[in-house]
Design an enzyme around this catalytic site. Sequence first.
Site, mmCIF file in Angstrom:
data_model
loop_
_atom_site.group_PDB
_atom_site.id
_atom_site.type_symbol
_atom_site.label_atom_id
_atom_site.label_comp_id
_atom_site.label_asym_id
_atom_site.label_seq_id
_atom_site.Cartn_x
_atom_site.Cartn_y
_atom_site.Cartn_z
ATOM 1 N N LYS A 22 1.673 -1.203 -0.164
ATOM 2 C CA LYS A 22 -0.033 -0.099 0.167
ATOM 3 C C LYS A 22 1.191 1.383 0.104
ATOM 4 C CE LYS A 22 -1.533 1.872 4.063
ATOM 5 N NZ LYS A 22 -1.749 3.025 4.256
ATOM 6 N N ASN A 23 1.911 0.991 0.678
ATOM 7 C CA ASN A 23 2.592 2.807 1.115
ATOM 8 C C ASN A 23 3.598 2.552 0.148
ATOM 9 O OD1 ASN A 23 0.819 3.105 3.299
ATOM 10 N ND2 ASN A 23 2.707 2.441 5.054
ATOM 11 N N ARG A 121 -0.043 15.014 12.846
ATOM 12 C CA ARG A 121 0.814 14.611 11.539
ATOM 13 C C ARG A 121 0.808 15.975 11.394
ATOM 14 N NH1 ARG A 121 -0.258 9.120 10.377
ATOM 15 N NH2 ARG A 121 0.883 9.584 8.916
ATOM 16 N N ASP A 309 5.128 1.057 12.083
ATOM 17 C CA ASP A 309 3.708 0.091 11.554
ATOM 18 C C ASP A 309 3.996 -1.178 11.620
ATOM 19 O OD1 ASP A 309 3.789 1.497 7.893
ATOM 20 O OD2 ASP A 309 3.254 2.834 10.788
ATOM 21 N N ARG A 401 -8.440 -0.377 4.871
ATOM 22 C CA ARG A 401 -8.208 0.655 4.361
ATOM 23 C C ARG A 401 -6.785 0.673 3.951
ATOM 24 N NH1 ARG A 401 -7.634 6.494 7.011
ATOM 25 N NH2 ARG A 401 -6.461 6.354 5.192
HETATM 26 C C1 EPZ Z 1 4.116 7.080 6.541
HETATM 27 O O1 EPZ Z 1 3.574 7.966 6.147
HETATM 28 C C2 EPZ Z 1 3.786 5.965 6.354
HETATM 29 N N1 EPZ Z 1 2.356 5.785 5.475
HETATM 30 C C3 EPZ Z 1 2.931 5.706 7.907
HETATM 31 O O2 EPZ Z 1 2.382 4.034 7.724
HETATM 32 C C4 EPZ Z 1 4.313 5.403 8.369
HETATM 33 O O3 EPZ Z 1 3.662 5.458 9.928
HETATM 34 C C5 EPZ Z 1 4.794 6.445 8.149
HETATM 35 O O4 EPZ Z 1 5.639 6.980 7.190
HETATM 36 C C6 EPZ Z 1 6.890 6.275 8.689
HETATM 37 O O5 EPZ Z 1 7.522 4.982 8.677
HETATM 38 C C7 EPZ Z 1 1.848 5.911 4.116
HETATM 39 O O6 EPZ Z 1 3.684 5.693 3.049
HETATM 40 C C8 EPZ Z 1 1.862 6.154 3.399
HETATM 41 P P1 EPZ Z 1 6.853 11.009 8.107
HETATM 42 P P2 EPZ Z 1 4.090 9.741 6.809
HETATM 43 O O7 EPZ Z 1 7.053 11.636 7.489
HETATM 44 O O8 EPZ Z 1 5.609 9.767 5.517
HETATM 45 C C9 EPZ Z 1 6.885 13.398 11.095
HETATM 46 C C10 EPZ Z 1 0.736 2.685 7.679
HETATM 47 O O9 EPZ Z 1 -0.143 2.230 9.077
HETATM 48 N N2 EPZ Z 1 7.097 14.571 10.475
HETATM 49 O O10 EPZ Z 1 7.215 9.479 7.340
HETATM 50 O O11 EPZ Z 1 3.508 10.736 6.514
HETATM 51 C C11 EPZ Z 1 5.950 12.511 12.093
HETATM 52 O O12 EPZ Z 1 5.559 13.215 12.568
HETATM 53 C C12 EPZ Z 1 1.265 4.002 8.027
HETATM 54 O O13 EPZ Z 1 0.212 2.326 6.583
HETATM 55 C C13 EPZ Z 1 7.331 16.086 10.777
HETATM 56 O O14 EPZ Z 1 7.498 17.264 11.700
HETATM 57 O O15 EPZ Z 1 5.352 9.802 7.866
HETATM 58 C C14 EPZ Z 1 6.204 11.474 11.929
HETATM 59 O O16 EPZ Z 1 7.004 11.516 14.003
HETATM 60 C C15 EPZ Z 1 0.514 5.116 9.491
HETATM 61 N N3 EPZ Z 1 6.882 17.096 9.598
HETATM 62 C C16 EPZ Z 1 7.860 11.769 11.113
HETATM 63 O O17 EPZ Z 1 8.364 12.584 10.780
HETATM 64 C C17 EPZ Z 1 6.638 16.871 8.860
HETATM 65 O O18 EPZ Z 1 6.664 17.707 7.072
HETATM 66 C C18 EPZ Z 1 7.476 10.386 10.448
HETATM 67 O O19 EPZ Z 1 6.471 10.878 9.839
HETATM 68 C C19 EPZ Z 1 6.118 15.030 8.172
HETATM 69 C C20 EPZ Z 1 6.522 13.642 9.295
#
Ligand code: EPZ
Length: 422
Positions: A22-23, A121, A309, A401
Amino acid sequence: MEKFIVHGGSQLEGNVNISGSKNASLPILAATLLTREQCVIRRVPDVSDTNYMLQILQNLGAEVERASGTVTIKCDKLHSHEAPYDLVRKMRASVCVMGPLLARQNRADVSLPGGCVIGDRPIDLHLKGLEGLGAKVHTEGGNIHLEARFGLEGNVLDMSGKHGATVLGTDNVMMAAVLAKGTTVINGAACEPEVVDLANFLVSMGAKISGAGTPRIEIEGVEELGGTEHTVIPDRIEAGTFLVAGAMAAKKDIHIRRVFPEHVKVVTDVLEKCGCPIEIDETTITIGKASTPLGANITTEPYPGFPTDMQAQMCSLFAVTPGISVVTDTIFPQRFMHASEMKRMGADIEVDDGRAVITGVEQLSAAPVMASDLRASAALVLSALTAKGATEISRVYHIDRGYEHIDDKLLNLGARIDRLPA
Ligand code: EPZ
């Protein structure tokens, strides 16, 4: 809405085929916006998140055809640059259309995604990276307006944040940079396999990218990109989820097929330390229950560290493993919605400040529980497999989802699970 009734005492055996990721699918589908030519993408899982992404692309003007796992997309006639709130709020990953829309049309209007149950997020790093490529960004009425009237310019960017790298942030900036003038360097890039799969997809379209999978990605902008065909990598989190199912409920062992074992190495390493017998061949992992189960202490980290995850699923295993285990989520410290539901089933879990201290009990017992986020919901299904009695899990749309027909796959392994109208 629908619910699951999961009868405890399941003894799993046999094979399960893992679906496409999915991701990895979500940013790859968004990347089709970067060309007017046709793209064919195979093994796109039939889950609601990918369906939402296809709706967003159609809303922008893409022609979409879907035949089981193969999606054919052509974005030669885009008539909008907007990803509206009613679609984005359903799936925050839709923010990853920002980069390709900006690169293709020099503008993008995308709704702010809002929070979700696993925590805040933010997308500040996405916007900082896109501004670094010359986009003008302003937020109004809950929407983000991005513009690069004279096109994007390559630059040296630092994408790391206080919680480490951002997966979709890296994706967004990479998709914007492939059509920018000049060269872009992304420092602090996410190294997840899904980022590498996106980079491979973009390269097959004619992009010039090196270093994907390392914290430093270099992109040389090109004039235009062409169509391509691509097969999405297996879903490492679905594979990990079934690994934990085997660790908890295998009769002897189960065979998890169509996986890339190196993508789940950190999970199989932990499960081996917990006493589970594991055999690994090229695309299949075989796992059984531990004869002497041991707990562990895990801390989530960006790839190749332990994935956030998979955190909830490990809590399910540790809830019925003798001894004390500690699970710390450094990426989403609030991601413990599953703990309160598991406590309703008799689990001994104390959560504080991004850390769960779990004292294993002999057996959980059935109770009506509610799914919340995707992975927390999968964890409740895992707990129900070995609980005493029949557990009712409501709001299973959360599971749908990101897991393709999880009940069918569990039924094929011998679980007793029914999907019923709520
Ligand atoms: C991806 O989300 C995945 N989703 C998430 O999987 C996964 O948990 C996450 O990466 C971490 O591995 C998809 O790929 C669709 P991040 P993403 O930006 O990219 C902070 C699932 O269950 N951050 O890597 O949105 C954020 O708050 C989903 O399949 C900022 O501070 O996550 C977090 O603490 C849930 N500022 C960390 O970075 C930003 O602009 C990692 O988030 C962006 C993120």
